[in-house]
Design an enzyme around this catalytic site. Structure first.
Site, PDB file in Angstrom:
ATOM      1  N   LYS A 116      92.791  34.868  -5.999  1.00  0.00           N
ATOM      2  CA  LYS A 116      93.713  34.913  -7.137  1.00  0.00           C
ATOM      3  C   LYS A 116      93.846  36.364  -7.623  1.00  0.00           C
ATOM      4  O   LYS A 116      92.896  37.146  -7.485  1.00  0.00           O
ATOM      5  CB  LYS A 116      93.143  34.105  -8.309  1.00  0.00           C
ATOM      6  CG  LYS A 116      93.039  32.630  -8.120  1.00  0.00           C
ATOM      7  CD  LYS A 116      92.414  32.006  -9.363  1.00  0.00           C
ATOM      8  CE  LYS A 116      92.173  30.537  -9.218  1.00  0.00           C
ATOM      9  NZ  LYS A 116      93.348  29.726  -9.108  1.00  0.00           N
ATOM     10  N   ARG A 122      92.106  19.627  -4.956  1.00  0.00           N
ATOM     11  CA  ARG A 122      92.497  18.417  -4.220  1.00  0.00           C
ATOM     12  C   ARG A 122      91.599  18.165  -3.015  1.00  0.00           C
ATOM     13  O   ARG A 122      91.403  17.035  -2.607  1.00  0.00           O
ATOM     14  CB  ARG A 122      93.971  18.470  -3.832  1.00  0.00           C
ATOM     15  CG  ARG A 122      94.324  19.577  -2.878  1.00  0.00           C
ATOM     16  CD  ARG A 122      95.798  19.829  -2.809  1.00  0.00           C
ATOM     17  NE  ARG A 122      96.121  20.750  -3.889  1.00  0.00           N
ATOM     18  CZ  ARG A 122      97.315  21.226  -4.120  1.00  0.00           C
ATOM     19  NH1 ARG A 122      98.321  20.872  -3.370  1.00  0.00           N
ATOM     20  NH2 ARG A 122      97.515  22.051  -5.112  1.00  0.00           N
TER      21      ARG A 122
END
Length: 188
Positions: A98, A172
């Site tokens: 990120k 996920r």
């Protein structure tokens, strides 16, 4: 809410996967007649095929865990409920790193786990008439020479495979294993 907020506000350097396991132990010990705890370490997760969680945790120096708290009511349980919370104690994005300004608050990526632990901090006092399970796979998503790489394929506990195209999709991937684990408890 206050209990969960306190956990989320801790810095990632202290709110490690092991620290969250210790908090779960404290909750279970405080209500030993009503709440039980099962903790799976890396070896136990390997044994049952939790490849999603293990793939995310691979880049971290911190060991991964699966926490499974169970509240059992006094009488016969009328229902069975499973609550699953995301437990990424720090999310750097892995090798799909990120930008720095998006990493500052990534200690909050364990807020789902904190909410589940918050529920268990008061569940014995509320005393519902159903069985309640709280499950969280707890790990960090970090870059290293051992980290999962974009393009890697991992097999989840259900037997399904996931091609990891972006390592910042760790939520996920870990939830694929924890939700499957929860389904095995046959909740209502």
């Amino acid at each position: 809410t206050i209990f969960a907020r306190g956990l989320v506000n801790e810095p990632a350097s202290t709110m490690t996967p092991k620290h969250l396991v210790d908090i779960a132990k404290t909750l279970a010990d405080a209500h030993a007649k009503k709440i039980s705890l099962k903790v799976l370490d890396q070896q136990a997760m390997e044994k049952i095929g939790m490849g999603g969680v293990l793939a995310v945790a691979r880049g971290s120096e911190e060991a991964p865990y699966l926490v499974h708290l169970t509240y059992t009511p006094s009488g016969k349980a009328k229902k069975c409920v499973v609550v699953v919370g995301k437990g990424i104690t720090f999310d750097s994005g892995g090798l799909s790193l990120k930008p720095a300004e998006h990493m500052e608050d990534m200690k909050i990526d364990m807020a789902g786990c904190a909410a589940m632990l918050g529920l268990f901090s008061g569940i014995a006092d509320i005393a519902p008439d159903g069985e309640v399970h709280g499950i969280s796979a707890i790990c960090e998503n970090m870059p290293s020479g051992k980290a999962t790489k974009p393009g890697d394929i991992v097999r989840t506990m259900s037997g399904k495979t996931i091609e990891i195209l972006n390592t910042d999709a760790e939520g996920r991937v870990t939830l694929a294993d924890t939700l499957h684990y929860g389904q095995l408890l046959k909740p209502d």
